[in-house]
Design an enzyme around this catalytic site. Structure first.
Site, PDB file in Angstrom:
ATOM      1  N   LYS A  13       0.830  -1.199   0.000  1.00  0.00           N
ATOM      2  CA  LYS A  13       0.000   0.000   0.000  1.00  0.00           C
ATOM      3  C   LYS A  13       0.872   1.259   0.000  1.00  0.00           C
ATOM      4  CE  LYS A  13      -3.342   2.393   2.975  1.00  0.00           C
ATOM      5  NZ  LYS A  13      -2.426   3.504   3.327  1.00  0.00           N
ATOM      6  N   LYS A  41       7.620   1.035   1.862  1.00  0.00           N
ATOM      7  CA  LYS A  41       8.324   0.141   0.927  1.00  0.00           C
ATOM      8  C   LYS A  41       9.747   0.610   0.660  1.00  0.00           C
ATOM      9  CE  LYS A  41       5.261   0.726  -2.160  1.00  0.00           C
ATOM     10  NZ  LYS A  41       4.424   1.551  -1.264  1.00  0.00           N
ATOM     11  N   LYS A  70       8.171   9.771  -8.180  1.00  0.00           N
ATOM     12  CA  LYS A  70       8.727  10.641  -7.129  1.00  0.00           C
ATOM     13  C   LYS A  70      10.238  10.457  -6.999  1.00  0.00           C
ATOM     14  CE  LYS A  70       6.532   9.417  -3.426  1.00  0.00           C
ATOM     15  NZ  LYS A  70       5.978   8.136  -3.898  1.00  0.00           N
ATOM     16  N   ASP A 116       0.280   0.575  -4.386  1.00  0.00           N
ATOM     17  CA  ASP A 116      -0.328  -0.727  -4.644  1.00  0.00           C
ATOM     18  C   ASP A 116      -0.891  -0.753  -6.060  1.00  0.00           C
ATOM     19  OD1 ASP A 116      -2.226   1.140  -4.106  1.00  0.00           O
ATOM     20  OD2 ASP A 116      -3.431  -0.074  -2.762  1.00  0.00           O
TER      21      ASP A 116
END
Length: 309
Positions: A51, A56, A82, A169
């Site tokens: 998510k 992550k 990003k 996700d």
């Protein structure tokens, strides 16, 4: 219905039927397919999903360092417009592959490895694939161009581990494309409804890709959570395994603010405990995890399943 309209309808139905026969990656799939000449050979490849905002990049960067600490040559590839996957490793926002390709009018032969790859903490090699401008292009193209550059410059020849850190996700064809290269996909999740709901959708995407590629589910990394009861309950229900539990710690938040990994944060007992968890995770992944055959739930089913009575 006149003959002309009937003919057009028949043609349309025939095209749809042909597409349905050709689909390969799951129900209604229109996913980007891997160029067979762009396979990653030799290295163990892991794709990290979860998510959005679940940690992550923090997980990927600390895992990369953990692999390097056990003597492996590591390459981390950030797959997010990003381009902030690797900043705790490099202490900066490095140029993306798309940025540098654009500067040479997409003539990749004019690029050198140092134009887009930066060495980070403890020798971890870092690349930010980047992404297309908002609302345009496809993430699969970006990942494909990145792997193409790596192959052209033989940068994978001296690599033991490749970690793809994939945005949010999103499981569309483009950002599912790292699954076409990976040996194992691991999912980062917190012990809450939204994280596990997102994880269920990711499990479905990995299952679809596993029909035609070598990728298999490796397991779940519990992150930002004191407890793991909901994750463990979900795992038991569908056939997943928890690989690690990264405790909810303020040291993790501080490491991001200090633009460094947990392995640079000192040697207090809590920090050493976090470092050890990542090292054990790296050792476990390197040794090889079983290929999990998890069966995702339907959305309504998981909605009813999660939570307390």
């Amino acid at each position: 219905m006149n003959i002309y309209t009937h003919g057009k309808t028949a043609e349309r139905e025939a095209r749809i039927a042909q597409k349905l026969r050709e689909r390969a990656d799951g129900e209604g799939s229109v996913q980007v397919h891997l160029d067979p000449t762009m396979e990653i050979d030799g290295a163990k490849v892991f794709a990290v999903y979860g998510k959005g905002g679940i940690g992550k990049s923090t997980t990927s960067s600390n895992l990369s360092v953990a692999f390097s600490k056990i003597g492996k040559r590591v390459l981390q590839i950030g797959c997010d417009p990003k381009h902030d996957s690797t900043f705790t490793l490099t202490k900066s926002l490095i140029p993306t592959v798309i940025d540098v390709l654009e500067k040479v009018d997409f003539h990749s032969e004019e690029l050198r490895p140092e134009d887009y790859m930066v060495e980070g903490y403890n020798g971890v090699q870092c690349i930010e694939a980047g992404g297309p401008p908002a609302g345009t292009g496809c993430g699969g193209y970006v990942v494909g161009q990145t792997v193409k550059l790596l192959k052209e410059h033989h940068l994978l020849d001296d690599t033991d581990v490749v970690i793809f850190d994939v945005l949010g996700d999103v499981v569309c064809g483009g950002f599912a494309s790292p699954l076409q290269h990976a040996e194992r996909a691991v999912i980062v999740a917190a012990n809450d409804f939204d994280s596990i709901f997102a994880m269920n959708r990711i499990v479905a995407a990995i299952k679809a890709k596993s029909k035609n590629y070598e990728v298999r589910l490796g397991g779940v990394i519990a992150n930002r959570s004191r407890d793991t009861d909901q994750i463990d309950r979900y795992n038991a229900a569908i056939g997943l395994t928890r690989l690690a539990h990264i405790q909810d710690s303020d040291h993790v938040r501080l490491s991001r603010l200090k633009k460094c990994t947990l392995f640079e944060m000192g040697d207090s007992p809590e920090i050493v405990g976090l470092q050890n968890e990542y090292t054990q995770l790296a050792e476990r992944l390197w040794a090889g995890t079983p290929a999990l055959e998890a069966e995702p739930m339907k959305d309504r089913e998981i909605f009813e399943f999660l939570g307390f009575e």
